[in-house]
Design a protein around this motif. Structure first.
Motif, mmCIF file in Angstrom:
data_model
loop_
_atom_site.group_PDB
_atom_site.id
_atom_site.type_symbol
_atom_site.label_atom_id
_atom_site.label_comp_id
_atom_site.label_asym_id
_atom_site.label_seq_id
_atom_site.Cartn_x
_atom_site.Cartn_y
_atom_site.Cartn_z
ATOM 1 N N ARG A 55 -23.798 135.830 68.644
ATOM 2 C CA ARG A 55 -22.479 135.251 68.897
ATOM 3 C C ARG A 55 -21.442 135.745 67.904
ATOM 4 N N GLY A 56 -21.861 136.007 66.652
ATOM 5 C CA GLY A 56 -20.945 136.579 65.669
ATOM 6 C C GLY A 56 -19.854 135.651 65.213
ATOM 7 N N GLY A 57 -20.056 134.341 65.242
ATOM 8 C CA GLY A 57 -19.066 133.432 64.708
ATOM 9 C C GLY A 57 -18.225 132.794 65.795
ATOM 10 N N THR A 58 -17.574 131.687 65.441
ATOM 11 C CA THR A 58 -16.699 130.999 66.385
ATOM 12 C C THR A 58 -15.402 131.791 66.547
ATOM 13 N N PRO A 59 -14.644 131.540 67.634
ATOM 14 C CA PRO A 59 -13.358 132.241 67.801
ATOM 15 C C PRO A 59 -12.417 132.042 66.609
ATOM 16 N N ALA A 60 -12.399 130.832 66.050
ATOM 17 C CA ALA A 60 -11.528 130.580 64.897
ATOM 18 C C ALA A 60 -11.961 131.409 63.690
ATOM 19 N N HIS A 61 -13.276 131.503 63.506
ATOM 20 C CA HIS A 61 -13.803 132.281 62.387
ATOM 21 C C HIS A 61 -13.487 133.765 62.572
ATOM 22 N N ARG A 62 -13.613 134.233 63.819
ATOM 23 C CA ARG A 62 -13.293 135.627 64.122
ATOM 24 C C ARG A 62 -11.812 135.901 63.871
ATOM 25 N N PHE A 63 -10.953 134.984 64.322
ATOM 26 C CA PHE A 63 -9.515 135.172 64.123
ATOM 27 C C PHE A 63 -9.175 135.206 62.632
ATOM 28 N N TYR A 64 -9.752 134.279 61.878
ATOM 29 C CA TYR A 64 -9.526 134.265 60.434
ATOM 30 C C TYR A 64 -9.952 135.594 59.809
ATOM 31 N N SER A 65 -11.103 136.102 60.235
ATOM 32 C CA SER A 65 -11.614 137.344 59.663
ATOM 33 C C SER A 65 -10.679 138.509 59.943
#
Length: 474
Positions: A12-22
């Motif tokens: 999954r590679g992280g939640t959408p919020a985590h991806r956006f933050y990254s």
């Protein structure tokens, strides 16, 4: 190396919020690191006075720093294409922050030069390893657009460095370096909360395999290096940086050109530094239009695999006459000499409307920068298009190494050219003539992009076939 099965959480590679933050962290920090690059040129005068050395030795600092960063990036990128990239980015950021702090505390020219080289070594990690990470977040259809934001963040960072250096450092050149050191340490903390982006996760050919829990375990090896250089498009993308960056590297002297014009009109050195920094920053706003270059590259690439390279070739060649006009259009500067920084800035901004020569120069600069900025996003995207995921950081770093050589040559040699031209052309005309001559390096750059447009279709197809084969081995 193979595609292997991993756990569902990893897939999954992280939640959408985590991806956006990254994504936000990587793009903003790419900008922040380039603040360090743009910090020194506006302060050539004050730093040379403080260390009692000629300004051309400060130009040498910038040239050596460009080269040191490019050489270090090759090592950082090779390790990044083999290992976990997040710790490397954190270490690199800490190193450039340490070098920036050392620059502020330097008591003499040799210490300042050493600190700047240390900072450059850290900057090499952020550019090359960060590029590898970001390309794993972007699908091929949108690479030009998203890479335009990546490139734009770097350009904005350089402009911010120019502006911060000129404004904050006008009274005390050490202050901007101290501020950037604190921000660099904070940036390292921000890295802690990004997630590890999976290698190859943006590739359509691998999407089905990765969605079922497979892991792309292919990593670069020394045996891959001849294969990288055998791709004809890679050769053109790498070599074009030698001439392109000779031209771009000379442009770091724009603040000096406009400062000299201010001094010629009778302004004090302190006011001239502020004027030069504001004008140079204002005139480089056309770089924001790199987003248009990325969009056009994406659109044309969907019609023909030659698209991105053709957009870059046309943009580079079409910009040349606008640069030549920019350097020679006379500018009437009307600002309050000795006034505060804010008053000078307001006067410069107001002159865009009240002084026709300033308005014409701004329009010319915006068009020139808009055209040449088509180069950046399409170069980034082409590297990703013609190379498999485990090669991209290394190819970027090799291109960046050649870029560094070209930029160091452009930045250093143009300073020598300015000095030699003084005999025939008094300041600021010597700066205008020297800068104009160095923009002719854009001609071979455009030719090399046209050659890349002829080789890229076959190289793109070969990468897609390779990724299909690897996905089918599951």
């Amino acid at each position: 190396m193979t595609l292997t099965r991993g756990g569902p959480a990893r897939a999954r590679g992280g939640t959408p919020a985590h991806r956006f933050y990254s994504v936000v962290v990587f793009v903003l920090l790419a900008s922040l690191d380039n603040v360090a690059i743009g910090l020194v040129p506006p302060l050539y005068g004050p730093i040379s006075d403080a260390f009692d050395v000629p300004q051309r030795l400060l130009g040498l600092v910038t040239a050596v720093s460009f080269l040191a960063s490019a050489v270090a990036a090759v090592g950082w990128a090779y390790v990044g294409d083999r290992a976990n990239r997040k710790p490397l980015l954190m270490v690199g950021t800490l190193i450039w922050a340490l070098g920036t702090g050392g620059s502020a505390l330097a008591a003499n020219y040799p210490a300042f030069l050493a600190a700047q080289i240390l900072a450059a070594v850290g900057l090499g990690a952020v550019g090359s390893v960060g590029f590898s990470v970001v390309t794993d977040l972007i699908s091929p259809r949108r690479r030009g657009l998203v890479m335009s934001f990546w490139g734009l963040s770097q350009g904005v960072g350089t402009l911010a460095g120019t502006l911060v250096g000129g404004l904050l450092g006008a009274a005390d050149w050490r202050r901007p370096f101290l501020l950037l050191t604190v921000v660099g340490v904070a940036a390292t903390v921000a890295y802690l909360f990004t997630y590890d982006i999976r290698r190859g996760q943006s590739e359509p050919e691998l999407a089905d395999a990765l969605a079922t829990g497979a892991e792309y375990d292919y990593r670069i090896s020394r045996a891959d290096l001849p294969r990288i250089l055998s791709r004809r498009t890679n050769r053109w993308l790498i070599l074009q940086g030698l001439t392109a960056q000779a031209a771009f590297g000379s442009l770091v002297w724009l603040p000096v050109l406009f400062a000299q014009r201010a001094e010629e009109q009778g302004y004090s050195a302190a006011t001239a530094v502020v004027v030069g920094s504001v004008f140079a920053t204002l005139f480089q706003l056309g770089g924001v239009l790199s987003i248009v270059g990325g969009l056009v590259g994406d659109a044309l690439q969907r019609r023909t695999p030659r698209g991105r390279a053709l957009v870059a070739a046309v943009g580079i060649l079409a910009a040349l006459p606008f640069y030549l006009v920019l350097f020679f259009v006379p500018i009437r500067i009307d600002v309050p000499d000795g006034a505060g920084t804010g008053a000078v800035v307001r006067a410069v901004l107001g002159s865009v409307v009240t002084e026709p020569t300033v308005g014409l120069s701004l329009l010319t600069a915006v068009v020139a920068l808009a055209l040449t900025s088509a180069n950046s996003p399409n170069w980034f995207a082409l590297i990703a298009d013609v190379n498999p995921p485990e090669h991209r950081g290394t190819v970027y770093s090799l291109g960046n190494l050649v870029n560094g050589v070209g930029r160091a040559a452009g930045n250093g040699l143009v300073g020598v050219a300015f000095h030699g031209l003084r005999a025939a052309f008094p300041p600021p005309l010597n700066y205008a003539v020297g800068l104009a001559a160095f923009q002719l390096f854009f001609i071979p750059t455009g030719v090399m992009y046209w050659l890349a447009s002829r080789t890229s279709p076959d190289d793109i197809a070969a990468v897609r076939d390779l990724l299909h084969e690897r996905a089918e081995r599951l």
